[in-house]
Write a protein that holds these residues in place. Structure first.
Motif, PDB file in Angstrom:
ATOM      1  N   UNK A 157       0.605  -1.185  -0.129  1.00 38.39           N
ATOM      2  CA  UNK A 157       0.262   0.043  -0.339  1.00 38.39           C
ATOM      3  C   UNK A 157       1.448   1.379   0.142  1.00 38.39           C
ATOM      4  N   UNK A 158       0.271   2.539   0.007  1.00 41.40           N
ATOM      5  CA  UNK A 158       1.258   3.632  -0.579  1.00 41.40           C
ATOM      6  C   UNK A 158       1.620   4.056   0.719  1.00 41.40           C
ATOM      7  N   UNK A 159       1.488   3.660   1.719  1.00 42.02           N
ATOM      8  CA  UNK A 159       1.160   4.286   2.810  1.00 42.02           C
ATOM      9  C   UNK A 159       3.012   3.306   3.937  1.00 42.02           C
ATOM     10  N   UNK A 160       3.557   2.665   3.510  1.00 40.80           N
ATOM     11  CA  UNK A 160       4.684   1.507   3.314  1.00 40.80           C
ATOM     12  C   UNK A 160       5.746   2.124   3.347  1.00 40.80           C
ATOM     13  N   UNK A 161       5.828   2.407   5.180  1.00 32.20           N
ATOM     14  CA  UNK A 161       7.193   3.442   5.199  1.00 32.20           C
ATOM     15  C   UNK A 161       8.576   1.935   4.809  1.00 32.20           C
ATOM     16  N   UNK A 162       8.437   0.672   5.352  1.00 29.22           N
ATOM     17  CA  UNK A 162       9.235  -0.411   4.716  1.00 29.22           C
ATOM     18  C   UNK A 162       9.672  -0.353   3.507  1.00 29.22           C
ATOM     19  N   UNK A 163       8.514  -0.429   2.110  1.00 33.64           N
ATOM     20  CA  UNK A 163       8.537  -0.565   0.779  1.00 33.64           C
ATOM     21  C   UNK A 163       9.931   0.600   0.458  1.00 33.64           C
ATOM     22  N   UNK A 164       9.052   1.553   1.310  1.00 28.35           N
ATOM     23  CA  UNK A 164      10.295   3.215   0.795  1.00 28.35           C
ATOM     24  C   UNK A 164      11.159   3.047   1.405  1.00 28.35           C
ATOM     25  N   UNK A 165      11.735   2.444   2.444  1.00 27.58           N
ATOM     26  CA  UNK A 165      13.192   2.665   2.998  1.00 27.58           C
ATOM     27  C   UNK A 165      13.930   0.827   2.430  1.00 27.58           C
ATOM     28  N   UNK A 166      13.222   0.500   1.806  1.00 24.51           N
ATOM     29  CA  UNK A 166      14.223  -0.571   1.108  1.00 24.51           C
ATOM     30  C   UNK A 166      14.394  -0.441  -0.586  1.00 24.51           C
ATOM     31  N   UNK A 167      13.391   0.484  -1.205  1.00 29.60           N
ATOM     32  CA  UNK A 167      13.739   1.656  -2.550  1.00 29.60           C
ATOM     33  C   UNK A 167      14.483   2.099  -2.566  1.00 29.60           C
ATOM     34  N   UNK A 168      15.329   2.725  -1.223  1.00 31.53           N
ATOM     35  CA  UNK A 168      16.554   3.628  -1.262  1.00 31.53           C
ATOM     36  C   UNK A 168      17.831   2.833  -0.823  1.00 31.53           C
ATOM     37  N   UNK A 169      17.806   1.633  -0.588  1.00 25.90           N
ATOM     38  CA  UNK A 169      18.417   0.759  -0.750  1.00 25.90           C
ATOM     39  C   UNK A 169      18.930   0.433  -1.853  1.00 25.90           C
ATOM     40  N   UNK A 170      17.767  -0.061  -2.598  1.00 24.33           N
ATOM     41  CA  UNK A 170      17.351  -0.556  -3.492  1.00 24.33           C
ATOM     42  C   UNK A 170      18.446   0.223  -4.872  1.00 24.33           C
ATOM     43  N   UNK A 171      18.348   1.493  -4.762  1.00 25.78           N
ATOM     44  CA  UNK A 171      18.592   2.511  -5.934  1.00 25.78           C
ATOM     45  C   UNK A 171      20.147   3.054  -5.584  1.00 25.78           C
ATOM     46  N   UNK A 172      20.257   2.845  -4.373  1.00 24.71           N
ATOM     47  CA  UNK A 172      21.758   3.241  -3.570  1.00 24.71           C
ATOM     48  C   UNK A 172      22.758   1.836  -4.333  1.00 24.71           C
ATOM     49  N   UNK A 173      21.897   0.222  -4.176  1.00 23.66           N
ATOM     50  CA  UNK A 173      23.093  -1.414  -5.157  1.00 23.66           C
ATOM     51  C   UNK A 173      22.530  -0.757  -6.592  1.00 23.66           C
ATOM     52  N   UNK A 174      21.833   0.677  -6.795  1.00 25.79           N
ATOM     53  CA  UNK A 174      21.753   1.014  -8.606  1.00 25.79           C
ATOM     54  C   UNK A 174      20.639  -0.230  -9.626  1.00 25.79           C
ATOM     55  N   UNK A 175      19.651  -0.294  -8.399  1.00 27.90           N
ATOM     56  CA  UNK A 175      18.951  -2.214  -8.790  1.00 27.90           C
ATOM     57  C   UNK A 175      17.624  -1.518  -9.263  1.00 27.90           C
ATOM     58  N   UNK A 176      17.045  -1.327 -10.376  1.00 28.39           N
ATOM     59  CA  UNK A 176      15.784  -1.324 -10.478  1.00 28.39           C
ATOM     60  C   UNK A 176      14.523  -1.074  -9.689  1.00 28.39           C
ATOM     61  N   UNK A 177      13.365  -1.347  -9.538  1.00 23.93           N
ATOM     62  CA  UNK A 177      12.669  -1.303  -8.884  1.00 23.93           C
ATOM     63  C   UNK A 177      11.450  -0.908  -9.395  1.00 23.93           C
ATOM     64  N   UNK A 178      10.176  -1.017  -8.579  1.00 28.81           N
ATOM     65  CA  UNK A 178       8.940  -1.006  -9.124  1.00 28.81           C
ATOM     66  C   UNK A 178       7.989  -1.008  -8.164  1.00 28.81           C
ATOM     67  N   UNK A 179       7.558  -0.122  -7.572  1.00 26.78           N
ATOM     68  CA  UNK A 179       6.417   0.083  -5.934  1.00 26.78           C
ATOM     69  C   UNK A 179       5.538  -0.112  -6.766  1.00 26.78           C
ATOM     70  N   UNK A 180       4.301  -0.836  -6.868  1.00 32.74           N
ATOM     71  CA  UNK A 180       3.200  -0.837  -6.897  1.00 32.74           C
ATOM     72  C   UNK A 180       2.240  -1.502  -6.304  1.00 32.74           C
ATOM     73  N   UNK A 181       1.793   0.505  -5.792  1.00 36.01           N
ATOM     74  CA  UNK A 181       0.641   1.073  -4.556  1.00 36.01           C
ATOM     75  C   UNK A 181      -0.691   0.227  -5.121  1.00 36.01           C
ATOM     76  N   UNK A 182      -0.488  -1.030  -4.326  1.00 31.38           N
ATOM     77  CA  UNK A 182      -1.976  -1.512  -4.632  1.00 31.38           C
ATOM     78  C   UNK A 182      -3.032  -0.480  -4.226  1.00 31.38           C
ATOM     79  N   UNK A 183      -3.571   0.513  -3.588  1.00 32.28           N
ATOM     80  CA  UNK A 183      -4.712   1.312  -2.579  1.00 32.28           C
ATOM     81  C   UNK A 183      -4.796   2.276  -4.013  1.00 32.28           C
ATOM     82  N   UNK A 184      -3.972   2.567  -4.728  1.00 27.37           N
ATOM     83  CA  UNK A 184      -3.736   3.650  -5.502  1.00 27.37           C
ATOM     84  C   UNK A 184      -3.574   3.336  -7.294  1.00 27.37           C
ATOM     85  N   UNK A 185      -4.791   2.827  -7.412  1.00 25.37           N
ATOM     86  CA  UNK A 185      -4.808   2.051  -8.885  1.00 25.37           C
ATOM     87  C   UNK A 185      -5.413   3.281  -9.309  1.00 25.37           C
TER      88      UNK A 185
END
Length: 339
Positions: A14-42
């Motif tokens: 869900x869009x307010x999930x801080x866990x997802x946002x924090x992990x995405x920051x680390x994936x970005x630092x590893x230069x790993x592409x990711x997509x955050x599918x916010x299931x409550x914001x279709x």
């Protein structure tokens, strides 16, 4: 796992999930592409699309991009479904409409995760694994067989048997729910938390009533402190919680803000650490949040494992690198997965 050279991670939450946002920051630092599918914001441009004329392939649509599900190297099935306990006070009609939308989304994401399993895409955790491992009675059975100490427990709808169990444990036990939280508002949430139940109260309350549903009751464990043990692939993060410092948190530490309790990363006895990994392996989980207690005589007691539990507050209070571990696992499961 998808054999493509460059990792691409799908995070469903869900869009307010801080866990997802924090992990995405680390994936970005590893230069790993990711997509955050916010299931409550279709929206028309963001979501999941399935086309039966194209081998029923699932496509993830995000900001103009359309990506087949088989292009993803890993999926984090984080919190794709809005918890029902976040419902505000709404009318019956509004609640039915909300539940209908949530159930439709749940069905679509669940189907997608089944397809991901068939395509051998690394998923943390899989749909079936999350479902089969969340049942408290089965957890206790598995934990005991592995070697954990567990609380003496009964589940019953027979008041006489419950009274006898309470007498066996000096008139005071613990009562907790077995299943998911019902659709309730926030101010009712505390009614569903773990708490004490006493023999006199139970007998008076049910003297002229029918108990028409099962109740899970456990012996009350004396605690020196509690443990939240987070398993992320082949990494383990045991954290002690000084829940006995406050009367309000002595039974269930969720009763008070976590910042009021001391949290420390600790080292487990090797036997207990091995039991934790074995339990996750038995449940086929790459992620698990295990709740335990340590008694005054240093006995370790298993309570339960949550396949989708929170962990970010532990990272914030202890500085333990849990989000980094999650990013490492998603980007390189060959190295970091629990085998």
């Amino acid at each position: 796992m998808n054999k493509q050279l460059k990792p691409l991670i799908l995070i469903c939450s869900i869009s307010k999930d801080l866990h997802a946002k924090e992990v995405i920051k680390h994936l970005d630092s590893l230069k790993i592409d990711s997509i955050f599918l916010k299931t409550d914001r279709l929206s028309p441009s963001t979501g999941i699309h399935v086309d039966s004329s194209n081998n029923s392939t699932y496509f993830i649509c995000k900001s103009g991009k359309t990506i087949p599900i088989e292009n993803f190297s890993a999926i984090w099935n984080r919190k794709p479904f809005v918890p029902k306990d976040t419902h505000r006070e709404v009318s019956v009609e509004q609640k039915n409409a909300i539940d209908f939308k949530h159930n439709e989304m749940r069905s679509l994401v669940s189907s997608m995760l089944l397809t991901a399993k068939r395509l051998n895409i690394f998923t943390l955790n899989g749909l079936g694994e999350n479902y089969s491992s969340k049942h408290k009675i089965e957890q206790l059975h598995l934990a005991k067989n592995i070697g954990f100490n567990i609380p003496d427990t009964i589940v019953s709808s027979n008041p006489k048997r419950i009274s006898e169990f309470l007498k066996k444990h000096k008139g005071t036990c613990i009562i907790k729910n077995m299943g998911d939280q019902p659709s309730i508002s926030r101010n009712q949430y505390s009614d569903m938390m773990t708490k004490e139940i006493e023999l006199d109260y139970f007998n008076k309350y049910y003297v002229n009533k029918t108990l028409d549903y099962p109740i899970l009751i456990q012996e009350k464990i004396k605690k020196k402190y509690e443990l939240r043990i987070t398993i992320i692939g082949n990494k383990i993060f045991p954290c002690s919680i000084d829940s006995q410092k406050h009367q309000e948190s002595s039974i269930d530490w969720r009763w008070i803000p976590t910042k009021l309790m001391t949290h420390k990363i600790v080292k487990l006895p090797k036997t207990i650490e091995n039991y934790c990994f074995r339990l996750c392996k038995r449940c086929h989980l790459q992620y698990g949040a295990i709740d335990m207690a340590v008694t005054p005589d240093d006995k370790y007691i298993f309570f339960e494992i949550n396949p989708g539990g929170q962990y970010l507050w532990i990272e914030e209070m202890t500085k333990a690198p849990l989000s980094q571990a999650m990013a490492n696992l998603l980007s390189n499961p060959r190295k970091y997965a629990l085998e």
